[in-house]
Each structure stands twice: as C-alpha cells, then as structure tokens.
Design a protein around this motif. Structure first.
Motif, PDB file in Angstrom:
ATOM      1  N   HIS A   1       6.407 -12.112   9.968  1.00 38.59           N
ATOM      2  CA  HIS A   1       6.917 -12.248   8.493  1.00 38.59           C
ATOM      3  C   HIS A   1       6.520 -13.947   7.858  1.00 38.59           C
ATOM      4  O   HIS A   1       6.165 -13.975   6.597  1.00 38.59           O
ATOM      5  CB  HIS A   1       8.702 -12.550   8.500  1.00 38.59           C
ATOM      6  CG  HIS A   1       9.097 -12.888   7.231  1.00 38.59           C
ATOM      7  ND1 HIS A   1       9.482 -12.018   6.331  1.00 38.59           N
ATOM      8  CD2 HIS A   1      10.007 -13.963   6.907  1.00 38.59           C
ATOM      9  CE1 HIS A   1       9.935 -12.426   5.086  1.00 38.59           C
ATOM     10  NE2 HIS A   1      10.295 -13.702   5.474  1.00 38.59           N
TER      11      HIS A   1
ATOM     12  N   ASP B   1       4.261  -3.866   0.594  1.00 38.12           N
ATOM     13  CA  ASP B   1       3.963  -3.296   1.908  1.00 38.12           C
ATOM     14  C   ASP B   1       2.640  -3.903   2.355  1.00 38.12           C
ATOM     15  O   ASP B   1       2.042  -4.580   1.694  1.00 38.12           O
ATOM     16  CB  ASP B   1       3.766  -1.787   1.588  1.00 38.12           C
ATOM     17  CG  ASP B   1       3.631  -0.795   2.737  1.00 38.12           C
ATOM     18  OD1 ASP B   1       3.899  -1.413   3.739  1.00 38.12           O
ATOM     19  OD2 ASP B   1       3.424   0.298   2.528  1.00 38.12           O
ATOM     20  N   GLU B   2       2.440  -3.662   3.428  1.00 39.89           N
ATOM     21  CA  GLU B   2       1.116  -4.288   4.291  1.00 39.89           C
ATOM     22  C   GLU B   2       0.856  -3.260   5.299  1.00 39.89           C
ATOM     23  O   GLU B   2       1.497  -2.456   5.983  1.00 39.89           O
ATOM     24  CB  GLU B   2       1.438  -5.618   4.590  1.00 39.89           C
ATOM     25  CG  GLU B   2       2.396  -5.751   5.956  1.00 39.89           C
ATOM     26  CD  GLU B   2       1.987  -5.635   7.222  1.00 39.89           C
ATOM     27  OE1 GLU B   2       0.612  -5.425   7.496  1.00 39.89           O
ATOM     28  OE2 GLU B   2       2.638  -5.470   7.911  1.00 39.89           O
ATOM     29  N   VAL B   3      -0.571  -3.367   5.441  1.00 39.95           N
ATOM     30  CA  VAL B   3      -1.155  -2.679   6.529  1.00 39.95           C
ATOM     31  C   VAL B   3      -2.153  -3.357   7.086  1.00 39.95           C
ATOM     32  O   VAL B   3      -3.018  -3.908   6.362  1.00 39.95           O
ATOM     33  CB  VAL B   3      -1.610  -1.341   6.092  1.00 39.95           C
ATOM     34  CG1 VAL B   3      -2.524  -0.572   7.495  1.00 39.95           C
ATOM     35  CG2 VAL B   3      -0.744  -0.263   5.429  1.00 39.95           C
ATOM     36  N   SER B   4      -2.161  -3.570   8.547  1.00 37.26           N
ATOM     37  CA  SER B   4      -2.933  -4.592   9.159  1.00 37.26           C
ATOM     38  C   SER B   4      -3.686  -3.920  10.376  1.00 37.26           C
ATOM     39  O   SER B   4      -3.135  -3.318  11.027  1.00 37.26           O
ATOM     40  CB  SER B   4      -2.265  -5.818   9.617  1.00 37.26           C
ATOM     41  OG  SER B   4      -1.739  -6.547   8.471  1.00 37.26           O
TER      42      SER B   4
ATOM     43  N   ARG C   1      -0.482   5.958   7.862  1.00 35.19           N
ATOM     44  CA  ARG C   1       0.041   4.555   7.346  1.00 35.19           C
ATOM     45  C   ARG C   1      -0.482   4.168   5.871  1.00 35.19           C
ATOM     46  O   ARG C   1       0.003   3.626   5.211  1.00 35.19           O
ATOM     47  CB  ARG C   1      -0.378   3.811   8.507  1.00 35.19           C
ATOM     48  CG  ARG C   1       0.260   2.213   8.320  1.00 35.19           C
ATOM     49  CD  ARG C   1       1.783   2.378   7.959  1.00 35.19           C
ATOM     50  NE  ARG C   1       2.327   1.017   7.660  1.00 35.19           N
ATOM     51  CZ  ARG C   1       2.578   0.699   6.381  1.00 35.19           C
ATOM     52  NH1 ARG C   1       2.411   1.786   5.474  1.00 35.19           N
ATOM     53  NH2 ARG C   1       3.157  -0.353   6.012  1.00 35.19           N
TER      54      ARG C   1
ATOM     55  N   LEU D   1      -3.735  -1.213  15.285  1.00 34.70           N
ATOM     56  CA  LEU D   1      -2.901  -1.465  14.125  1.00 34.70           C
ATOM     57  C   LEU D   1      -2.024  -2.630  14.576  1.00 34.70           C
ATOM     58  O   LEU D   1      -1.571  -2.870  15.766  1.00 34.70           O
ATOM     59  CB  LEU D   1      -1.885  -0.323  14.165  1.00 34.70           C
ATOM     60  CG  LEU D   1      -0.963  -0.068  12.721  1.00 34.70           C
ATOM     61  CD1 LEU D   1      -1.888  -0.192  11.532  1.00 34.70           C
ATOM     62  CD2 LEU D   1      -0.073   0.871  12.747  1.00 34.70           C
ATOM     63  N   TYR D   2      -1.618  -3.683  13.705  1.00 33.23           N
ATOM     64  CA  TYR D   2      -1.029  -4.965  13.920  1.00 33.23           C
ATOM     65  C   TYR D   2       0.346  -5.130  12.991  1.00 33.23           C
ATOM     66  O   TYR D   2       0.271  -4.670  11.815  1.00 33.23           O
ATOM     67  CB  TYR D   2      -1.998  -6.181  13.696  1.00 33.23           C
ATOM     68  CG  TYR D   2      -1.861  -7.453  13.896  1.00 33.23           C
ATOM     69  CD1 TYR D   2      -1.516  -8.018  15.285  1.00 33.23           C
ATOM     70  CD2 TYR D   2      -1.475  -8.261  12.875  1.00 33.23           C
ATOM     71  CE1 TYR D   2      -1.328  -9.167  15.278  1.00 33.23           C
ATOM     72  CE2 TYR D   2      -1.109  -9.597  13.110  1.00 33.23           C
ATOM     73  CZ  TYR D   2      -1.067 -10.068  14.316  1.00 33.23           C
ATOM     74  OH  TYR D   2      -0.426 -11.166  14.841  1.00 33.23           O
ATOM     75  N   SER D   3       1.078  -5.735  13.464  1.00 33.61           N
ATOM     76  CA  SER D   3       2.486  -6.158  12.755  1.00 33.61           C
ATOM     77  C   SER D   3       2.420  -7.547  12.340  1.00 33.61           C
ATOM     78  O   SER D   3       2.401  -8.331  13.073  1.00 33.61           O
ATOM     79  CB  SER D   3       3.582  -5.815  13.797  1.00 33.61           C
ATOM     80  OG  SER D   3       3.844  -4.528  14.131  1.00 33.61           O
TER      81      SER D   3
ATOM     82  N   THR E   1      -5.549  -7.724   6.503  1.00 38.82           N
ATOM     83  CA  THR E   1      -4.351  -7.359   6.031  1.00 38.82           C
ATOM     84  C   THR E   1      -4.551  -6.896   4.775  1.00 38.82           C
ATOM     85  O   THR E   1      -4.971  -7.739   4.000  1.00 38.82           O
ATOM     86  CB  THR E   1      -3.281  -8.396   6.297  1.00 38.82           C
ATOM     87  OG1 THR E   1      -3.030  -8.709   7.698  1.00 38.82           O
ATOM     88  CG2 THR E   1      -1.825  -7.730   5.626  1.00 38.82           C
TER      89      THR E   1
END
Length: 165
Positions: free
Chosen positions: A81, A51-54, A130, A76-78, A40
């Motif tokens: 929280h 923001d984040e990109v994983s 993204r 791509l991963y969510s 991440t």
C-alpha cells in the motif's frame, strides 16, 4: 534534445568521459543494484489509483545491464500500500494508465521509469485474466454507454485510447 547517461563503473568527473563538462543537456540516472525489479501498471483517476497489476522480475546479476544480464524468474506481485501512495504523488491530476518500473533498496523505492502507457509486464507477462479485469475496470469507469452523460474529459480519454464511447 537530452541525453540519458547510465554510467557503469565510470566517473563523470573524469575529463575523458565528459571533456566539456555536463552542461545542461545531460540527465543522469543512478544505477540501482539489485536482482529484483518490479513493473507496475496502474489505472488512475485524477491521481487516485483504481487498480494495479504488477510483475516482479528476478535477474541473474545484482547489476542489470542488458544484454549481459538474463532473467531468472517472473511472478505476479502484490504491491505494498505504501508504494501505491508514493505512485499517487506522481499521478496528481492524471487519469489513465501508467507504468512504473522500480527496485526496492534499503526499504525505499528507487523508481527509474514512469511511462504513460501500458507496460510490457501487463501486455506480455501478467496473467490474461488479471489484465482483463484491469481493462474491464477501465471500460466501466470511463467508457460508459453513449446514451449516458459523460464529461468531455472522459470522452477525450476514450477517443485517445481508441476505446468505444
């Protein structure tokens, strides 16, 4: 100087492994088993994640030891929280880009890498659109027009990353 030791199937109490004992120059890292690893990259402002990109990677073995292990898939991963809230605890007062590598075991994070740089997941594996959105957010948040007033800490951040001021 420190030595990072990853012990696979060895006992550190074995005198053949550490004949002089561990002393103060060793950092031990747990070998976290699991086929799935998450990388991440976050954009933070004084510890708050903007923001984040994983990317989630799957490997062909429960024990990742390079080069004996091969990748099976990546996607791509969510990030939940709750994971982001844990990352924010590491990032208190930090502003910039940071990359976390971790696995989840028994429902808990096992963070084994934290780098204050762009991770390979964002540079190579994330969808370009993204990644672009994260960089646009970085640009909009810190590097405003030079005609505008910007606190010195933000100018310093732009200079250190090579972004326009």
């Amino acid at each position: 100087m420190f030595f990072v030791v990853l012990c696979v199937g060895l006992s550190l109490e074995d005198p053949e492994v550490t004949p002089q004992g561990l002393g103060t120059r060793w950092v031990l890292q747990e070998l976290v088993h699991g086929r799935f690893e998450v990388s991440t990259t976050v954009l933070a402002d004084f510890g708050h994640i903007l923001d984040e990109v994983s990317t989630c990677y799957e490997y062909d073995s429960e024990t990742y030891v390079w080069p004996r292990c091969r990748g099976v898939s990546k996607s791509l991963y969510s990030v939940p929280h709750g994971h982001l809230k844990i990352f924010e605890q590491f990032l208190e007062s930090y502003s910039g880009i940071c990359n976390f590598n971790y696995k989840v075991r028994d429902g808990e994070l096992r963070i084994f890498e934290l780098n204050t740089r762009i991770g390979g997941d964002l540079a190579v594996d994330a969808p370009c659109e993204r990644a672009r959105r994260l960089f646009e957010k970085l640009d909009a948040h810190w590097c405003i027009s030079s005609n505008d007033t910007m606190p010195e800490k933000q100018f310093a951040f732009c200079r250190s990353t090579g972004l326009p001021q």
